[in-house]
Design an enzyme around this catalytic site. Sequence first.
Site, short mmCIF file in Angstrom:
data_model
loop_
_atom_site.label_atom_id
_atom_site.label_comp_id
_atom_site.label_asym_id
_atom_site.label_seq_id
_atom_site.Cartn_x
_atom_site.Cartn_y
_atom_site.Cartn_z
CG HIS A 114 2.32 8.03 -6.69
ND1 HIS A 114 1.89 7.64 -7.94
CD2 HIS A 114 3.33 7.18 -6.38
CE1 HIS A 114 2.62 6.60 -8.36
NE2 HIS A 114 3.50 6.31 -7.42
CG ASP A 137 0.08 7.41 -11.77
OD1 ASP A 137 -1.01 7.95 -11.97
OD2 ASP A 137 0.79 7.62 -10.77
CG HIS A 139 -2.75 11.26 -13.12
ND1 HIS A 139 -3.35 10.33 -12.29
CD2 HIS A 139 -3.74 12.05 -13.56
CE1 HIS A 139 -4.64 10.57 -12.22
NE2 HIS A 139 -4.93 11.61 -12.98
CG ASP A 141 2.09 11.01 -10.50
OD1 ASP A 141 1.09 11.66 -10.86
OD2 ASP A 141 2.01 9.95 -9.82
CG HIS A 154 -0.86 13.59 -5.53
ND1 HIS A 154 -1.96 12.75 -5.54
CD2 HIS A 154 -1.24 14.72 -6.16
CE1 HIS A 154 -2.96 13.37 -6.16
NE2 HIS A 154 -2.55 14.55 -6.53
CG ASP A 245 -1.73 6.48 -8.54
OD1 ASP A 245 -2.87 6.10 -8.24
OD2 ASP A 245 -1.37 7.67 -8.52
CG ASP A 247 -4.50 7.31 -10.55
OD1 ASP A 247 -3.69 6.78 -11.33
OD2 ASP A 247 -4.32 8.45 -10.08
CD GLU A 290 -2.62 9.29 -4.74
OE1 GLU A 290 -3.71 9.62 -4.24
OE2 GLU A 290 -1.63 10.05 -4.83
MN LIG Z 1 0.36 8.78 -9.15
#
Ligand SMILES: [Mn+2]
Length: 322
Positions: A114, A137, A139, A141, A154, A245, A247, A290
């Site tokens: 990312h 995401d 997260h 980030d 990232h 992302d 994830d 990712e």
């Molecule tokens: Mn990310």
Amino acid sequence: MDSSSYTYFKEQKLSIICAPFCGGQGKPGVEKGPRYMLKNGLETDLKELGWTTKIDEPLDEKELLEKTKIHDGIDFYKNAKRPSLVGETSQKIYQSVKDALAEDRFPLTLGGDHSIAIGTVSAVIDKFPDVGLLWIDAHADINTLESTDSGNLHGCPVSFLMGLNGPENTPDALKWCPGSLKPSKIAYIGLRDVDAAEKKIIKDMGISAFSMYHVDKYGINKVIEMALEAIHPGGGNGPVMCSYDVDAVDPLFVPATGTPVRGGLTLRESLFLVERLAETGNLVGLDIVECNPNLAVDDIHVANTISAGCAIARCALGETLL
Ligand SMILES: [Mn+2]
């Protein structure tokens, strides 16, 4: 969708920008993402949706993988790992996205980790200064160089995009990044693993953040509408960039990713999100990052992850169920 559905890309020209970079984190394999998604037929599928495509490969995957190893242990800034390589690489991606937009091509960037979004988002802001950014995401980030525990960049791209590190505390190779993203112009969707320091930044700066709690409470459609209203108050209209992302998606559906967190978006919610953005006609850029085939336990894991990544791209670019 026909081409009149697009506010900003009526000619439906598209650049697929390959960003095979793994240096923003520590798990090799994520550099294979672009290659695997293209092998899965992504370009042909997008052509069938009416896009005139062009593939841009500004980075050499093999050379970059070697460089990532060489930079290990020698390229650092405070706790941050490989800032020079991240800066140099994301600047190349920045230039590719700028070139695409200069030709009125929609920039679809395939990561890679990312950290490459430092480049993509900066270029989109140059072209569309009032763009709103949706960061999809698990997260946030948004760690700064001060706050990052892992030192993996990232986990920090949003802090560079917003200029949170300050000029005197930014590694030289990242000084090119304008850092002009305003807190009112970003909204998160899908969060469920946010560091304490990140929570503080999000609260202190008043950044709109829709976690999985909000998705459960309001449903994904309402969350998208609230996120659009947050970045474009007064109706949610205006250019939107989506940095996705994979994830964000539950690891049941996307297992082969570097930092999986359970309790994420279902596959349908993940695709609906981009279908809904496509429906607005206001999308001006998309990252898909990712996907890491090396982290799959078996071939089904690889297939699930890569096909989900490709489906996100197709749905964002006009594929509908009916
Ligand atoms: Mn990310």
